[in-house]
Write a protein that holds these residues in place. Sequence first.
Motif, PDB file in Angstrom:
ATOM      1  N   SER A  32       3.917   1.550  -0.981  1.00  0.00           N
ATOM      2  CA  SER A  32       4.520   1.699  -2.450  1.00  0.00           C
ATOM      3  C   SER A  32       3.660   2.154  -3.589  1.00  0.00           C
ATOM      4  CB  SER A  32       4.971   0.205  -2.916  1.00  0.00           C
ATOM      5  OG  SER A  32       5.970  -0.101  -2.194  1.00  0.00           O
ATOM      6  N   ALA A  33       2.290   1.456  -3.493  1.00  0.00           N
ATOM      7  CA  ALA A  33       1.302   2.025  -4.400  1.00  0.00           C
ATOM      8  C   ALA A  33       0.966   3.660  -4.120  1.00  0.00           C
ATOM      9  CB  ALA A  33      -0.007   1.264  -4.409  1.00  0.00           C
ATOM     10  N   GLY A  34       1.032   3.960  -2.980  1.00  0.00           N
ATOM     11  CA  GLY A  34       0.588   5.466  -2.691  1.00  0.00           C
ATOM     12  C   GLY A  34       2.039   6.219  -3.002  1.00  0.00           C
ATOM     13  N   LEU A  55       3.995   5.758  -5.491  1.00  0.00           N
ATOM     14  CA  LEU A  55       4.002   5.700  -6.982  1.00  0.00           C
ATOM     15  C   LEU A  55       2.985   6.512  -7.543  1.00  0.00           C
ATOM     16  CD1 LEU A  55       4.953   4.337  -9.602  1.00  0.00           C
ATOM     17  CD2 LEU A  55       3.353   2.837  -9.643  1.00  0.00           C
ATOM     18  N   ARG A  56       1.705   6.511  -6.797  1.00  0.00           N
ATOM     19  CA  ARG A  56       0.582   7.521  -7.220  1.00  0.00           C
ATOM     20  C   ARG A  56       0.929   8.914  -7.114  1.00  0.00           C
ATOM     21  NH1 ARG A  56      -3.200   5.877  -3.547  1.00  0.00           N
ATOM     22  NH2 ARG A  56      -3.429   3.828  -4.757  1.00  0.00           N
ATOM     23  N   ARG A  57       1.606   9.157  -6.005  1.00  0.00           N
ATOM     24  CA  ARG A  57       2.027  10.486  -5.570  1.00  0.00           C
ATOM     25  C   ARG A  57       3.175  11.080  -6.894  1.00  0.00           C
ATOM     26  NH1 ARG A  57       1.609   8.689  -0.519  1.00  0.00           N
ATOM     27  NH2 ARG A  57       3.998   8.718  -0.141  1.00  0.00           N
ATOM     28  N   SER A  58       4.029  10.021  -7.116  1.00  0.00           N
ATOM     29  CA  SER A  58       5.099  10.479  -8.186  1.00  0.00           C
ATOM     30  C   SER A  58       4.505  10.734  -9.400  1.00  0.00           C
ATOM     31  CB  SER A  58       6.165   9.487  -7.980  1.00  0.00           C
ATOM     32  OG  SER A  58       6.804   9.131  -6.983  1.00  0.00           O
ATOM     33  N   LEU A  59       3.578   9.724  -9.985  1.00  0.00           N
ATOM     34  CA  LEU A  59       2.843  10.140 -11.090  1.00  0.00           C
ATOM     35  C   LEU A  59       2.097  11.497 -11.105  1.00  0.00           C
ATOM     36  CD1 LEU A  59       1.892   6.341 -11.984  1.00  0.00           C
ATOM     37  CD2 LEU A  59       3.651   7.504 -12.944  1.00  0.00           C
ATOM     38  N   LEU A  60       1.531  11.658 -10.097  1.00  0.00           N
ATOM     39  CA  LEU A  60       0.701  12.881 -10.021  1.00  0.00           C
ATOM     40  C   LEU A  60       1.603  14.193  -9.837  1.00  0.00           C
ATOM     41  CD1 LEU A  60      -2.045  12.281  -7.306  1.00  0.00           C
ATOM     42  CD2 LEU A  60      -2.260  12.496  -9.861  1.00  0.00           C
ATOM     43  N   GLU A 115       0.927  -1.274  -0.054  1.00  0.00           N
ATOM     44  CA  GLU A 115      -0.118  -0.017  -0.074  1.00  0.00           C
ATOM     45  C   GLU A 115       0.912   1.246   0.157  1.00  0.00           C
ATOM     46  OE1 GLU A 115      -2.831  -0.139   3.197  1.00  0.00           O
ATOM     47  OE2 GLU A 115      -3.764  -1.953   2.537  1.00  0.00           O
TER      48      GLU A 115
END
Length: 192
Positions: A6-8, A10-15, A4
């Motif tokens: 790691s997914a968070g 990654l999501r913040r990095s993509l945003l 979770e």
Amino acid sequence: MSTEESAGLLRRSLLFALAVVIGYVVVGVVAGVIWEWLWTPPTQVVQQHQLFYTDYGSLRQVFTGTGLYALVGAVASALVAATVGFLTRRHELLVLAAVTLGSLLAAWAMHTVGVALGPPDAATIAKTAADGTHVSAELVVNGKSPYLVWPMVSLFVLALVFFAWPGGRGGRHRDDTVPEPAEADVTEASSG
């Protein structure tokens, strides 16, 4: 690190990468407005439905559009790249990709907005204009290389920020640094 987390991350990095690209486009639009505002259109006169420059000074102004495009683009891209570089110290490759894409889109946006705000195509006007009519030339960029100013300056400034200002890159952050051997000895001596 859990799945979770790691997914968070990654999501913040993509945003953040998406925000970088959008930020570049917005700055490109503003740079296009500034480019057109700073530029003085050369004057041309219509003779037999052809365009002729009125004087040498007007002819010299033909190249100021390209020069101002490069100058305004260089300053704008340097400011955005420095801001992006200082705001993030993680995921350098993702930031590099976002800066590259964003700077290319910003170069396109600057050109599109500047040309749209500038005078219309003088050759089209000359086809129907009477002899002696004075027409302002359109805002153009001569050649293809000025469009590379945005990505070249952005990548140069980003490299300067990443390499000249050390701190927190490459997975080593202040909270996970290994103490120097001398620091470890002092810590052990004070605790025992």
